[in-house]
Design an enzyme around this catalytic site. Sequence first.
Site, mmCIF file in Angstrom:
data_model
loop_
_atom_site.group_PDB
_atom_site.id
_atom_site.type_symbol
_atom_site.label_atom_id
_atom_site.label_comp_id
_atom_site.label_asym_id
_atom_site.label_seq_id
_atom_site.Cartn_x
_atom_site.Cartn_y
_atom_site.Cartn_z
ATOM 1 N N ASP A 170 -33.706 4.038 14.636
ATOM 2 C CA ASP A 170 -33.666 2.416 14.572
ATOM 3 C C ASP A 170 -33.072 2.154 13.539
ATOM 4 O O ASP A 170 -32.413 2.891 12.428
ATOM 5 C CB ASP A 170 -35.132 2.079 14.712
ATOM 6 C CG ASP A 170 -35.090 0.603 15.317
ATOM 7 O OD1 ASP A 170 -34.330 -0.235 15.249
ATOM 8 O OD2 ASP A 170 -35.780 0.689 16.560
ATOM 9 N N HIS A 210 -29.768 -1.761 17.417
ATOM 10 C CA HIS A 210 -30.798 -1.009 16.444
ATOM 11 C C HIS A 210 -30.217 0.160 16.068
ATOM 12 O O HIS A 210 -30.626 1.430 15.793
ATOM 13 C CB HIS A 210 -32.102 -0.631 17.176
ATOM 14 C CG HIS A 210 -33.082 -1.747 17.476
ATOM 15 N ND1 HIS A 210 -33.773 -2.379 16.767
ATOM 16 C CD2 HIS A 210 -33.225 -2.498 18.743
ATOM 17 C CE1 HIS A 210 -34.393 -3.386 17.108
ATOM 18 N NE2 HIS A 210 -34.047 -3.435 18.542
ATOM 19 N N ASP A 258 -32.350 -1.894 24.183
ATOM 20 C CA ASP A 258 -32.732 -3.150 24.070
ATOM 21 C C ASP A 258 -32.064 -3.976 22.739
ATOM 22 O O ASP A 258 -31.425 -3.457 21.932
ATOM 23 C CB ASP A 258 -34.123 -3.100 23.718
ATOM 24 C CG ASP A 258 -34.517 -2.204 22.423
ATOM 25 O OD1 ASP A 258 -33.938 -1.249 22.363
ATOM 26 O OD2 ASP A 258 -35.478 -2.758 21.486
ATOM 27 N N GLU A 259 -32.123 -5.444 22.892
ATOM 28 C CA GLU A 259 -32.111 -6.016 21.635
ATOM 29 C C GLU A 259 -30.443 -5.759 21.012
ATOM 30 O O GLU A 259 -30.727 -5.245 19.724
ATOM 31 C CB GLU A 259 -33.193 -6.161 20.705
ATOM 32 C CG GLU A 259 -34.374 -6.339 21.121
ATOM 33 C CD GLU A 259 -35.723 -6.285 20.403
ATOM 34 O OE1 GLU A 259 -36.388 -7.392 20.290
ATOM 35 O OE2 GLU A 259 -35.955 -5.437 19.658
ATOM 36 N N TRP A 263 -40.357 -3.870 29.509
ATOM 37 C CA TRP A 263 -41.049 -4.140 28.176
ATOM 38 C C TRP A 263 -41.275 -5.834 28.095
ATOM 39 O O TRP A 263 -42.384 -6.313 27.543
ATOM 40 C CB TRP A 263 -40.447 -3.512 26.825
ATOM 41 C CG TRP A 263 -39.378 -4.319 26.392
ATOM 42 C CD1 TRP A 263 -37.881 -4.080 26.884
ATOM 43 C CD2 TRP A 263 -39.362 -5.129 25.438
ATOM 44 N NE1 TRP A 263 -36.954 -4.538 26.058
ATOM 45 C CE2 TRP A 263 -37.658 -5.532 25.200
ATOM 46 C CE3 TRP A 263 -40.059 -5.935 24.534
ATOM 47 C CZ2 TRP A 263 -37.299 -6.130 24.129
ATOM 48 C CZ3 TRP A 263 -39.469 -6.689 23.358
ATOM 49 C CH2 TRP A 263 -38.211 -6.924 23.296
ATOM 50 N N GLU A 270 -43.538 -1.319 12.347
ATOM 51 C CA GLU A 270 -43.172 -2.001 11.234
ATOM 52 C C GLU A 270 -44.319 -2.142 10.390
ATOM 53 O O GLU A 270 -43.986 -2.138 9.151
ATOM 54 C CB GLU A 270 -42.951 -3.283 11.786
ATOM 55 C CG GLU A 270 -41.430 -3.662 12.478
ATOM 56 C CD GLU A 270 -41.862 -3.331 14.162
ATOM 57 O OE1 GLU A 270 -42.691 -2.763 14.388
ATOM 58 O OE2 GLU A 270 -40.770 -4.087 14.750
HETATM 59 C C1 ACM Z 1 -38.875 -3.497 22.273
HETATM 60 O O1 ACM Z 1 -40.087 -3.664 21.887
HETATM 61 N N1 ACM Z 1 -37.709 -4.022 21.478
HETATM 62 C C2 ACM Z 1 -38.352 -2.443 23.389
#
Ligand code: ACM
Length: 624
Positions: A202, A279, A341-342, A408, A488
């Site tokens: 990440d 990420h 993702d993201e 998710w 985190e």
């Molecule tokens: C996620 O929680 N960004 C998969």
Amino acid sequence: MPFRFSLPTRTFLVASAILLGGRVALAQQAETPAQRLGLIPLPREVKTSAGTYSLPQKISIYAVSPDERNVAALLQGLLASLGKTATLTTSSQAAHIRLVTASVAPSPEGYQLAVGAEGIRITAASGAGLFYGAQTLLQLLPPRPAATTSVPYVRIADEPAFRWRGAMLDVSRHFFPVSFLKRYIDFLAAYKLNTFHWHLTDDQGWRIEIKKYPKLTQVSAFRKETLIGAQQQFKKPEEFKYDATPYGGFYTQEQIKDVVAYAKKRYITVVPEIEMPGHSVAILAAYPELACKPGPYETWTMWGVNEDIVCPTEPTFRFFEDVLTEVCALFPSSYIHIGGDEAPKTRWKESPAVQDIMKREGITDVEKVQGWFNRRIEKFLASKGKKLIGWDEILDGGIPASAAVMSWRGEKGGIEAAKAGHDVVMAPTTNLYIDYGQNPQPHSPYEPLMIGGYIPLSKIYNYNPLPKELTPEQQKHILGPQANMWTEYITTPEKVEYMLFPRLLAVSEVGWTPAASKSYAAFVPRMSQHFARLDAKKINYRVPEPLGLDSTGLAASGEKAVFTLRSLVPGAQIRYTLDGKLPDETTELYTKPLPVPRNRQLTVRAVTIAPNGRKSPPAELLVK
Ligand code: ACM
């Protein structure tokens, strides 16, 4: 480093979790044999009969085939922690525990466990089934070494509801040693989960040794410092403070192999996640030539969604194909998770290289470039005999039906994917994000620093991975549920355990027990029987706050509200205060229903003090 400030998407999703957070409601249940035995996950069928089998201190286990011997060896270790000495034998006659391979259930993971005058017999078609039978047997034994061990006569027939019973651990945001990963795997195994999703890369750190790219572990595995505090409490980046302490770590390929082998012995598949294309700024810190714009870049020191992502150009494909070649060789899993993702397209929009790709490939929407990227990666994985799985964003750009989707952002992506013929893992933020809080008060000062939200046991327990929107045929695409542990704010193994327990027990039944057999009211007293087992393993579980400080007490007629409190932890004390102080060992002991005068703005606070001395966060209620 330049960035546009954006909060983690997951933080926005927290709000709905808070609104949906329900209070625990319990009903009295008639005690069935399965209830009394306190088994988690609840088996399909439990029949008890009068009598107990006395298991001696020196046990012999009958095991012949490699799987039987593997499970026998694991049982040996687990029985040793109960003070028993176990030896393996190939003579069925002399054995106290017999492991037998034979077909017993439609599911390959099913088993039968029989305890009677002739001893203990576990029968299953596979090593996994034998292992689950052994785990059930352990739950029939006392949690600690005891002078005598009487195992109740029982016949259990059992199999799981779902093929994928997963838990993810993020080792990028915070790094966890191999010893803890094994402990985490043991936790999953004890509650019959079978998939460990290992989030290895990440923005904040790359954690897997890749021989061809040594800078990943020299540079990308480290960040120069870490944000202090919960990011969402700050309005803008100028307010951020950092700890000025370098942080990092990685797993060598030897360590990865060791973890994979450890999991395999426990019938757990390790699914690695290599995040792309988002990420990925830690990669750019080491290999800035993979960005759309010249660097420099650095491994991220804060949380959220970073706009600096790899550029979808040929050198980037070469990089990921090389990385995945090494990853595929290390992990026997049929699935490889590619994140997805993201991934903001800010840099891609500005990039002439991406515009060239769009022209060449006839793509008019930059968002769809990710789909094109994923399809190439999917083909590459297929060439290695692997299947692609990714977060539900991978649906947006188009993906072959052979790719699986991990839903998710709620269930929507999973439902859409199943309808389109993809296999699906359900891991919605609303129910299965176990980095979210366990306290009805968001950001309670009595909880460790965390991302927020409220996902209590009941919310997890009552989750059904099979959406009603799907036909029975479409529901077959739901592989199963998965709980996600992002880290985190979860900085240590102790904090992982605090977030994981007792919620893992609820996750266990979401994956194993068919919805029609589930009852939260019946689960809670079974769960209560497990605290002593968690204590024996020195697990830092969250001691649940006392129940009963609620509207039922306020509804009492007369000048006083009356609260009937109870603890979920057997043998625990409840201590309370009415003066706003935090209850502890020195404050009033709760012994009978507690009257509290109205109209004096009194705050009732009560804590559970577990037999091991650990306290719950306080339950609180203002009586007006
Ligand atoms: C996620 O929680 N960004 C998969």
